[in-house]
Write an enzyme that holds these catalytic residues in place. Sequence first.
Site, short mmCIF file in Angstrom:
data_model
loop_
_atom_site.label_atom_id
_atom_site.label_comp_id
_atom_site.label_asym_id
_atom_site.label_seq_id
_atom_site.Cartn_x
_atom_site.Cartn_y
_atom_site.Cartn_z
N GLY A 274 0.81 -1.21 0.00
CA GLY A 274 0.00 0.00 0.00
C GLY A 274 0.84 1.26 0.00
O GLY A 274 1.95 1.31 -0.54
N SER A 275 0.34 2.29 0.68
CA SER A 275 0.90 3.64 0.54
C SER A 275 2.29 3.83 1.11
O SER A 275 2.91 4.87 0.86
CB SER A 275 -0.05 4.65 1.20
OG SER A 275 -1.26 4.73 0.48
N VAL A 276 2.81 2.89 1.88
CA VAL A 276 4.19 3.06 2.35
C VAL A 276 5.17 3.07 1.17
O VAL A 276 6.31 3.51 1.31
CB VAL A 276 4.61 1.96 3.36
CG1 VAL A 276 3.81 2.05 4.65
CG2 VAL A 276 4.51 0.57 2.76
N MET A 277 4.72 2.63 0.00
CA MET A 277 5.59 2.60 -1.17
C MET A 277 5.64 3.95 -1.90
O MET A 277 6.47 4.15 -2.80
CB MET A 277 5.13 1.52 -2.15
CG MET A 277 5.29 0.10 -1.64
SD MET A 277 6.97 -0.23 -1.05
CE MET A 277 7.89 0.04 -2.55
N LYS A 278 4.81 4.89 -1.53
CA LYS A 278 4.77 6.18 -2.25
C LYS A 278 6.11 6.92 -2.20
O LYS A 278 6.51 7.52 -3.21
CB LYS A 278 3.63 7.04 -1.72
CG LYS A 278 2.26 6.52 -2.13
CD LYS A 278 1.13 7.29 -1.49
CE LYS A 278 -0.23 6.70 -1.90
NZ LYS A 278 -1.36 7.29 -1.16
#
Length: 547
Positions: A274-278
Amino acid sequence: MTAQIVLLALLVALVWRVVYLQVLQKDFLISEGSSRWQRVEVINAPRGMLTDRNGEPLAVSTPVISIWADPREINLDDIPTLAKAVGVPAKVLKTRATQHKAFMYVKRHMTPDAANRIIELNIPGVYGQSEYKRYYPAGEVVSHVVGFTDIDDQGQEGVELAFNAHLQAESGKKQVVRDLLGRSVRDVGEITAAQPGKNLSLTVDVRLQYLAYRELKQAIASFGAKSGSVVVMDVETGEILALVNQPGYNPNDRSSLNPVALRNRAVTDLVEPGSVMKPITMAIALEAGLLNKNTKINTSPGYMKLGRFSIRDFRNYGTLTATEVIQKSSNVGIARLSADIPKQQFWQTLYDFGLGDAIGLGYPGEATGSIPSPLNWDKVTQGALSYGYGMAITPLHIAQAFATLANDGERVYAKLIKDSPTPDYALQVVSPSTARTVIDMMKTVVEPGGTARRANLDWYSVAGKTGTSHKVGAAGYEDSKYLSSFVGVAPADNPKIVTVVVINEPPEDKYYGGEVAAPIFKGFMQQALPLLGIEPDKSPLLAKGGQ
């Protein structure tokens, strides 16, 4: 004459018997005689000790005695007495005595005092054998890292299994003299020397391990979540300082062990992050020269079509800077800016961060990250990857990738065994300036207006990123099952430690990474950083707005 013939025949028979016994059967008779008072016994040696990075014991071998019996020598009338003494049903011992020809265990791994009380009963055919039993001083706290051995001292899980050949001892043999009761009274000599196992030092710090364990266990119990993991990594060396999972188990008492609790989820379980990869996507876009931290991105009206799918933000943020895309965790913003990244560069950089490879710890069941081939990418795939969908990685992959980012963009390789070799070549995944820019962007996540204000620390600067992703079920993504996560770097202005928190299936009414995972990070780091002697880099007055 008849009497003389008889006497001569008897003399011949006697001579033949003497020749037969003294010449033809000599070796056999000596062997049989020796077996009545001599025996070859096994010399057991201790398995190698496991310690943490500071020499604290994590797995040690303690001396025990196993009671065994020779069914050829034991009297069945003595079995009830023996059974009562060792606490084993007499019926069980009688069955064993009839099924085994020359050797059977009566009871394994007794304390020396308890075993000697059995031996002193002087039951014919009952003996004691010195062995070693594995003991884990830290119990459940390091269970998923260390693992455990079986009753024969063979590794079954964790480091005990992965490095069984290194830790395993080699038994020796010796010849002993026995008395009439079969007890060893004198050593004749050593036949083969026993070789103790080799010790192994791990990179974990048992103090940090305990802190992470306590914070995670309390949180899982409080939230009623299904499971969770915490990984703590040294930014510069890649050494894993702590690695805990829940549910856990006590390796010293496995009588009611649930197999589900054995999984080292941080290493074996693949998730869509999820968004931790942004921030990783942002680093790739910056490295490609597509934008800078102040570049404006229009996210209106707060949602966008991606193929036949729709992605949306928490609300319509309008126009955001690149930094604010990270701070607000805008799906629309990151998807739009990622669309111009050349897909080959996107894919290669993800691999350079280590997200598509195996970590390479040698740990049993270690999962390999999975990223789709760029040959099959379309706009939907690239957009989904930009915010952490469409890939499968472990919490340990996340920690390694962000350690690389915090290490000025130079690749970091995870390590669990202290002093193990590391690659002698440097891989600069992104430039130091790009890495520093992204870390600065991540600092806004824990500030007012960010998604992880609960991760802010009073005395240390923090760079972080939240993640909240839907879990995949039999019919696709589940509406009410989430994976909540937070990755944090501290001190942000001079990165030393990366901590990843992943919570699996938190409650439906409280599932955002900033609500669930970020407080675990804070609870751990505000104790861990001073414990490591890391100097504070900010005043608590500056942190009040983030509480």
